[in-house]
Design a protein around this motif. Structure first.
Motif, mmCIF file in Angstrom:
data_model
loop_
_atom_site.group_PDB
_atom_site.id
_atom_site.type_symbol
_atom_site.label_atom_id
_atom_site.label_comp_id
_atom_site.label_asym_id
_atom_site.label_seq_id
_atom_site.Cartn_x
_atom_site.Cartn_y
_atom_site.Cartn_z
ATOM 1 N N PHE A 183 32.392 47.557 35.579
ATOM 2 C CA PHE A 183 31.906 46.204 35.798
ATOM 3 C C PHE A 183 32.929 45.220 35.223
ATOM 4 C CE2 PHE A 183 27.895 48.411 36.243
ATOM 5 C CZ PHE A 183 27.093 47.590 37.026
ATOM 6 N N TYR A 184 33.406 44.313 36.068
ATOM 7 C CA TYR A 184 34.320 43.213 35.718
ATOM 8 C C TYR A 184 35.313 43.557 34.603
ATOM 9 C CZ TYR A 184 29.752 42.455 33.424
ATOM 10 O OH TYR A 184 28.526 42.627 32.813
ATOM 11 N N PRO A 185 36.156 44.585 34.834
ATOM 12 C CA PRO A 185 37.196 44.886 33.847
ATOM 13 C C PRO A 185 38.346 43.889 33.941
ATOM 14 C CG PRO A 185 37.497 46.269 35.757
ATOM 15 C CD PRO A 185 36.226 45.467 36.006
ATOM 16 N N GLY A 186 39.199 43.911 32.929
ATOM 17 C CA GLY A 186 40.491 43.258 33.051
ATOM 18 C C GLY A 186 41.451 44.249 33.689
ATOM 19 N N CYS A 187 42.014 43.894 34.832
ATOM 20 C CA CYS A 187 42.835 44.843 35.597
ATOM 21 C C CYS A 187 44.322 44.534 35.548
ATOM 22 C CB CYS A 187 42.379 44.860 37.045
ATOM 23 S SG CYS A 187 40.728 45.535 37.308
ATOM 24 N N GLY A 221 42.475 47.629 43.180
ATOM 25 C CA GLY A 221 41.625 48.488 43.989
ATOM 26 C C GLY A 221 42.249 48.834 45.328
ATOM 27 N N GLN A 222 42.862 47.842 45.967
ATOM 28 C CA GLN A 222 43.520 48.089 47.248
ATOM 29 C C GLN A 222 44.698 49.034 47.078
ATOM 30 O OE1 GLN A 222 44.397 44.044 48.377
ATOM 31 N NE2 GLN A 222 42.437 43.768 49.444
ATOM 32 N N ALA A 223 45.417 48.918 45.969
ATOM 33 C CA ALA A 223 46.606 49.746 45.740
ATOM 34 C C ALA A 223 46.253 51.207 45.504
ATOM 35 C CB ALA A 223 47.401 49.193 44.563
ATOM 36 N N VAL A 224 45.113 51.474 44.874
ATOM 37 C CA VAL A 224 44.787 52.857 44.490
ATOM 38 C C VAL A 224 43.649 53.445 45.321
ATOM 39 C CG1 VAL A 224 45.584 52.422 42.141
ATOM 40 C CG2 VAL A 224 43.141 52.204 42.663
ATOM 41 N N GLY A 225 43.143 52.701 46.285
ATOM 42 C CA GLY A 225 42.072 53.223 47.133
ATOM 43 C C GLY A 225 40.712 53.258 46.481
ATOM 44 N N ALA A 226 40.467 52.359 45.538
ATOM 45 C CA ALA A 226 39.159 52.287 44.885
ATOM 46 C C ALA A 226 38.158 51.573 45.788
ATOM 47 C CB ALA A 226 39.273 51.555 43.552
ATOM 48 N N GLU A 227 36.889 51.779 45.502
ATOM 49 C CA GLU A 227 35.837 51.026 46.179
ATOM 50 C C GLU A 227 35.613 49.746 45.393
ATOM 51 O OE1 GLU A 227 31.285 51.623 47.830
ATOM 52 O OE2 GLU A 227 32.591 53.349 47.476
ATOM 53 N N VAL A 228 35.756 48.612 46.055
ATOM 54 C CA VAL A 228 35.691 47.313 45.381
ATOM 55 C C VAL A 228 34.550 46.494 45.976
ATOM 56 C CG1 VAL A 228 36.929 45.191 44.834
ATOM 57 C CG2 VAL A 228 38.178 47.364 44.982
ATOM 58 N N HIS A 229 33.682 45.974 45.097
ATOM 59 C CA HIS A 229 32.584 45.110 45.527
ATOM 60 C C HIS A 229 32.671 43.808 44.747
ATOM 61 C CE1 HIS A 229 30.495 48.294 47.807
ATOM 62 N NE2 HIS A 229 31.039 49.076 46.899
ATOM 63 N N VAL A 230 32.773 42.712 45.468
ATOM 64 C CA VAL A 230 32.859 41.384 44.858
ATOM 65 C C VAL A 230 31.577 40.632 45.206
ATOM 66 C CG1 VAL A 230 34.193 39.261 44.668
ATOM 67 C CG2 VAL A 230 35.365 41.426 45.158
ATOM 68 N N TYR A 231 30.863 40.184 44.185
ATOM 69 C CA TYR A 231 29.571 39.552 44.393
ATOM 70 C C TYR A 231 29.712 38.032 44.385
ATOM 71 C CZ TYR A 231 28.076 44.278 43.721
ATOM 72 O OH TYR A 231 27.940 45.638 43.873
ATOM 73 N N PRO A 232 29.278 37.376 45.471
ATOM 74 C CA PRO A 232 29.439 35.923 45.590
ATOM 75 C C PRO A 232 28.675 35.169 44.506
ATOM 76 C CG PRO A 232 28.874 36.922 47.704
ATOM 77 C CD PRO A 232 28.661 37.975 46.657
ATOM 78 N N ASP A 233 29.223 34.000 44.171
ATOM 79 C CA ASP A 233 28.563 33.077 43.241
ATOM 80 C C ASP A 233 28.216 33.762 41.921
ATOM 81 O OD1 ASP A 233 27.651 30.526 42.612
ATOM 82 O OD2 ASP A 233 25.588 31.019 43.137
ATOM 83 N N SER A 234 29.080 34.663 41.462
ATOM 84 C CA SER A 234 28.798 35.460 40.261
ATOM 85 C C SER A 234 29.921 35.339 39.243
ATOM 86 C CB SER A 234 28.605 36.936 40.631
ATOM 87 O OG SER A 234 27.497 37.099 41.479
ATOM 88 N N TYR A 235 29.519 35.168 37.994
ATOM 89 C CA TYR A 235 30.454 35.100 36.881
ATOM 90 C C TYR A 235 30.438 36.420 36.107
ATOM 91 C CZ TYR A 235 30.599 30.017 37.598
ATOM 92 O OH TYR A 235 30.764 28.750 38.118
ATOM 93 N N HIS A 236 31.207 36.471 35.057
ATOM 94 C CA HIS A 236 31.197 37.572 34.115
ATOM 95 C C HIS A 236 29.764 37.794 33.615
ATOM 96 C CE1 HIS A 236 34.109 39.969 31.750
ATOM 97 N NE2 HIS A 236 33.238 39.919 30.757
#
Length: 291
Positions: A183-187, A221-236
């Protein structure tokens, strides 16, 4: 610092009281050493399961604020975000192990410290997570090939650190995690260092996160083939079950250093993220012992 025995007992009682859920035994305090030799304390919760069942397990890594709530009636118990996740995982039939990386090292929280000045880095978090993996895998009740790793924020970054195939400490482990959910790591650091996951990775991100911005994780995520989910209108901290979005001016890091960061819940995003967690764990860990 010496802590009177009575206060120690009160502290442990408050922790155990905050680490229970329906159809589950009270939390057990367990101990093992980190790979760096630090004696760690962790809290183990197990669902009801048939005798001699092997139970799939989630190792859950706290963020920069640590495991526990501060102040009020919940002081010293799991904070609400961790408690809610523990209850959901237990209902799904998974055991949950919560290692405490901070208080055994004499630290209460890292959130208000500048990243470059923190005494506990991702090297320590990685070693704690790998030690937890080895400890769970050795338990007679565990299913060694069904252990997942999950973390939030600083703990989400620790998920990346503990699943990086390029790291010699990771490569040296007999077991590896069956799945990793952050959940919301620093990448940024992982992306710069050429992170390569050794297991299936899922990233759950807030679109408006200005503490650990989603952009770096999307790129990773795109570089390593991870599954990425971005939730709209959402903060940390969008998966927190209570509270509201607020500006934390005491945090010196983030997208705009010195201006503070936003953190707080988004109920719709939380429900979607929990559903994703359930699905990812079912795929990675198989049928639970209590289902």
């Amino acid at each position: 610092m010496h802590i009177p025995l009575a206060l120690k007992r009160l502290f442990l009682f408050s922790i155990c009281a905050g680490l229970q859920a329906a159809n589950a035994a009270p939390a057990q305090e367990v101990h093992f050493n980190s790979l760096d030799g630090t004696p760690l304390r962790a809290w183990l919760l197990q669902p009801d399961a048939p005798a001699n069942a092997r139970i799939p397990t989630v190792i859950a890594l706290h963020g920069c604020g640590g495991l526990y709530a501060r102040g009020g009636a919940a002081d010293g118990k799991l904070n609400e975000r961790h408690q809610a996740m523990a209850e959901m995982l237990l209902q799904e039939g998974y055991a949950v192990l919560w290692p405490d990386s901070l208080t055994p090292r004499g630290v209460d929280q890292l959130c208000t410290q500048k990243i470059g000045q923190r005494s506990i880095t991702q090297a320590e978090r990685r070693r704690d997570a790998l030690a937890a993996l080895a400890w769970v895998a050795a338990q007679p009740w565990a299913r060694p090939n069904a252990i997942a790793l999950m973390g939030w924020s600083h703990g989400g970054s620790a998920v990346l650190a503990a699943t990086d195939a390029r790291q010699s400490e990771v490569a040296a482990q007999r077991q590896k995690f069956a799945a990793a959910i952050a959940f919301y790591p620093g990448c940024g650091a992982a992306s710069k260092d050429g992170y390569q996951p050794n297991t299936a990775l899922t990233l759950l991100l807030g679109e408006k996160d200005d503490w650990t911005p989603a952009a770096a994780c999307i790129t990773l995520g795109q570089a390593v083939g991870a599954e990425v989910h971005v939730y709209p209108d959402s903060y940390h901290d969008f998966d927190n079950p209570s509270g509201k979005v607020r500006l934390r001016r005491d945090v010196p890091n983030g997208l705009h250093p010195g201006q503070g960061v936003h953190a707080g819940r988004n109920p719709a995003a939380r429900e979607e993220a929990y559903a994703r967690v359930r699905e990812e764990l079912r795929q990675a860990l198989g049928k639970s012992a209590s289902k």
